[in-house]
Design an enzyme around this catalytic site. Structure first.
Site, mmCIF file in Angstrom:
data_model
loop_
_atom_site.group_PDB
_atom_site.id
_atom_site.type_symbol
_atom_site.label_atom_id
_atom_site.label_comp_id
_atom_site.label_asym_id
_atom_site.label_seq_id
_atom_site.Cartn_x
_atom_site.Cartn_y
_atom_site.Cartn_z
ATOM 1 N N ARG A 109 0.663 -0.954 -0.124
ATOM 2 C CA ARG A 109 -0.038 0.148 0.085
ATOM 3 C C ARG A 109 1.105 1.454 0.421
ATOM 4 N NH1 ARG A 109 -2.488 3.615 4.758
ATOM 5 N NH2 ARG A 109 -3.865 4.306 3.471
ATOM 6 N N GLU A 126 -7.213 8.615 6.278
ATOM 7 C CA GLU A 126 -7.436 9.150 7.850
ATOM 8 C C GLU A 126 -7.782 11.095 7.842
ATOM 9 O OE1 GLU A 126 -4.217 8.930 10.039
ATOM 10 O OE2 GLU A 126 -3.999 6.815 10.185
ATOM 11 N N GLU A 163 -3.655 0.251 8.339
ATOM 12 C CA GLU A 163 -2.447 0.586 9.218
ATOM 13 C C GLU A 163 -2.265 0.180 10.611
ATOM 14 O OE1 GLU A 163 -1.254 4.979 9.428
ATOM 15 O OE2 GLU A 163 -2.151 4.726 6.794
ATOM 16 N N HIS A 214 -2.710 10.931 0.939
ATOM 17 C CA HIS A 214 -2.349 11.341 1.581
ATOM 18 C C HIS A 214 -1.189 12.201 1.681
ATOM 19 C CE1 HIS A 214 -1.060 7.697 4.549
ATOM 20 N NE2 HIS A 214 -0.963 8.864 5.374
ATOM 21 N N ASN A 244 -7.545 1.962 9.521
ATOM 22 C CA ASN A 244 -6.274 2.347 10.176
ATOM 23 C C ASN A 244 -6.345 2.057 11.790
ATOM 24 O OD1 ASN A 244 -5.288 2.778 8.054
ATOM 25 N ND2 ASN A 244 -4.290 4.381 9.011
ATOM 26 N N TYR A 264 -4.656 1.770 15.699
ATOM 27 C CA TYR A 264 -2.919 1.894 16.262
ATOM 28 C C TYR A 264 -3.307 2.173 17.920
ATOM 29 C CZ TYR A 264 -0.902 3.674 12.497
ATOM 30 O OH TYR A 264 -0.040 4.300 11.139
#
Ligand SMILES: *[C@@H]1O[C@H](CO)[C@@H](O)[C@H](O)[C@H]1NC(C)=O
Ligand SMILES: *[C@@H]1O[C@H](CO)[C@@H](O)[C@H](O)[C@H]1NC(C)=O
Ligand SMILES: *[C@@H]1O[C@H](CO)[C@@H](O)[C@H](O)[C@H]1NC(C)=O
Ligand SMILES: *[C@@H]1O[C@H](CO)[C@@H](O)[C@H](O)[C@H]1NC(C)=O
Length: 488
Positions: A96, A184, A393, A139, A326, A328
């Site tokens: 990606r 995002e 991610e 991005h 994504n 985290y």
């Protein structure tokens, strides 16, 4: 995908420990992720025009903590073969990466052939190595001239983005079958247009800029999705999705209810996901009602959260073939009402914070909460009719040149295990791309926090990709299609 125990014998030691094994489906796709501004360098060559991140990082006394820029970064514009080799060495089957808008279109919206040629070469080389290209269109590196027109707060941006997406489908759609429109928006809309801690560093009162940004992002996503379906899908047969980031919200104590959890999730993830993936479409009702009411209370004749027309609601509803996620970290939450706080500074009226016991990375915002990934995937399954999910991610930060990255190895093991459990429980996760392939320019943190599974010494002109221990973990996971987690 059954869970069982395995006796793991440590060769050099005369004792044994137990490890749990978490399996993945046989067709599961493993890979790594990156983003143009963070790795490419070559910011002013071959016709690339300035982006908002060039502006933010070049200005005197910039907000980048170490004063660094992405001018050179990992030099992937020149060293993309090193990236491909790094992917190959692990056995990854997908990569990606993002295309830089300022590299492929000029200020007058003409095609910049040198930019097209660069990505074409990269895509061809990936395909020769049987690595599927998964492309993020945006991005964060918005051409600066578009920011000068208001950027994502100007409704005209929707047409500009549609034209950019058209250019990408036209030049690369024969070979690229997985498209992600935006990365995002929850980070760059409020970061860039509400709070000002991300490019273009604009602050607005009461999130007015951030809400305008997310509104236009959704419309631009819808436009790019339908353009693909109407003009390209018959020939190209690919998929289009959007990449959303969120943590899970855990109740901080027994007084925090499921309703509070849902409210936090709707204000965070739902702001972007609800119009596309929910059963009813449009913004989440709790969010719509709260912000309309507050806007009235503030004496406005209009809501700070813009309204979609009925036609826009219908057009956005279902406008994605997958959800790129994504993940985290997560938070504990508590409503302001419990804390006796004045809720004026947050429309959700929910306070988020970290548990002191959660393991900390080198980034202040990133603590390890693998259970959050499991609960998040189930929340998505239950609230958005179990969509196809790619985890695009997930990763951990450490300090420069940490080759023995045991913190990352542990984080990845536990998060892959959480993902396996969610798949066992019915979530449709089919791809995982770790963030990130290499160390890179970490936005306002510059080169002080490192997310790569390959280290880079940014003063080394060769920018060697140096495998950290996590490379060995990913090799094993790709080979065996399971992950082992040590059991206490
Ligand atoms: C930064 O400051 C220097 C010296 O004061 C000046 O020459 C330069 O033009 C400034 N650069 C920017 C981007 O403002
Ligand atoms: C540089 O930025 C810091 C933090 O934003 C600020 O406190 C300081 O006054 C600035 N210095 C100059 C010379 O502009
Ligand atoms: C939960 O609410 C009860 C009743 O208001 C209160 O006595 C108690 O202290 C609260 N617990 C926490 C952890 O805030
Ligand atoms: C980084 O590279 C420079 C230049 O090649 C070298 O002098 C330095 O020792 C390297 N640092 C590390 C930690 O490897």
């Amino acid at each position: 995908m059954k869970l069982f125990l395995k006796l793991l014998t440590l060769s050099s030691l005369n004792f044994a420990i137990f490890a749990e094994i978490y399996n993945f489906p046989s067709n599961f796709v493993w890979g790594a992720a990156s983003a143009s501004y963070q790795i490419e360098g070559a910011w002013n060559v071959d016709g690339r025009i300035p982006s908002i991140w060039d502006t933010a990082s070049h200005k005197n006394n910039s907000s980048v903590v170490d004063g660094s820029t992405g001018d050179d970064a990992a030099m992937s514009y020149y060293y993309y073969e090193k990236d491909i080799q790094a992917l190959k060495d692990i056995g990854f089957k997908t990569y990606r990466f993002s295309i830089a808008w300022p590299r492929v279109l000029t200020k007058t919206n003409q095609v910049n052939q040198a930019g097209i040629d660069y990505y074409s070469k990269l895509i061809d080389r990936l395909k020769e190595e049987e690595i599927k290209p998964m492309v993020t269109m945006y991005h964060w590196d918005l051409p600066q001239y578009l920011q000068d027109l208001g950027g994502w707060t100007n409704p005209a941006i929707v047409k500009y983005f549609e034209h950019y997406a058209d250019t990408l489908y036209k030049h690369f759609g024969d070979r690229v079958k997985e498209w992600i429109t935006f990365n995002e928006p929850a980070t760059f809309c409020d970061g860039g247009y509400s709070w000002g801690w991300h490019a273009p560093e604009i602050r607005t009162e009461k999130q007015i800029g951030g809400y305008l940004c997310s509104h236009h992002i959704l419309l631009a996503h819808g436009a790019a999705y339908h353009l693909y379906k109407n003009k390209y899908f018959a020939d190209q047969q690919g998929k289009v999705g959007i990449c959303l980031n969120t943590g899970y919200s855990f109740p901080a104590n027994e007084n925090v209810t499921d309703e509070h959890v849902d409210r936090a999730m709707h204000f965070g993830l739902g702001r972007y996901a609800n119009p596309i993936y929910s059963v009813d479409g449009d913004y989440p009702r709790v969010m719509r009602e709260a912000i309309d009411q507050k806007s009235t209370d503030e004496g406005r004749r209009w809501s700070r959260l813009p309204h979609f027309t009925t036609a826009q609601v219908e057009s956005l509803h279902g406008a994605a073939d997958f959800l790129a996620l994504n993940y985290y970290t997560s938070s504990l939450i508590q409503p302001y009402s419990h804390l006796g706080w004045n809720p004026a500074d947050s429309d959700s009226e929910i306070h988020s914070f970290h548990d002191d016991n959660w393991k900390r990375s080198s980034s202040s915002w990133l603590v390890s909460v693998p259970e959050g990934l499991y609960h998040l995937l189930l929340w998505i399954k239950d609230n958005y009719n179990n969509p196809l999910v790619y985890i695009t991610e997930n990763g951990w930060s450490d300090l420069p040149m940490t080759i023995e990255d045991d913190g990352r190895v542990e984080y990845l093991r536990e998060h892959l295990a959480a993902m396996s459990r969610a798949i066992t429980d019915g979530c449709r996760v089919e791809t995982y791309t770790v963030w990130s392939l290499t160390d890179n320019f970490e936005w306002m943190r510059g080169y002080t926090e490192r997310f790569g599974i390959y280290a880079i010494n940014f003063t080394d002109p060769e920018r060697k990709r140096i495998p950290k221990n996590s490379v060995d973990l990913m090799k094993q996971v790709v080979r065996d299609n399971f992950v082992e987690v040590e059991k206490d």
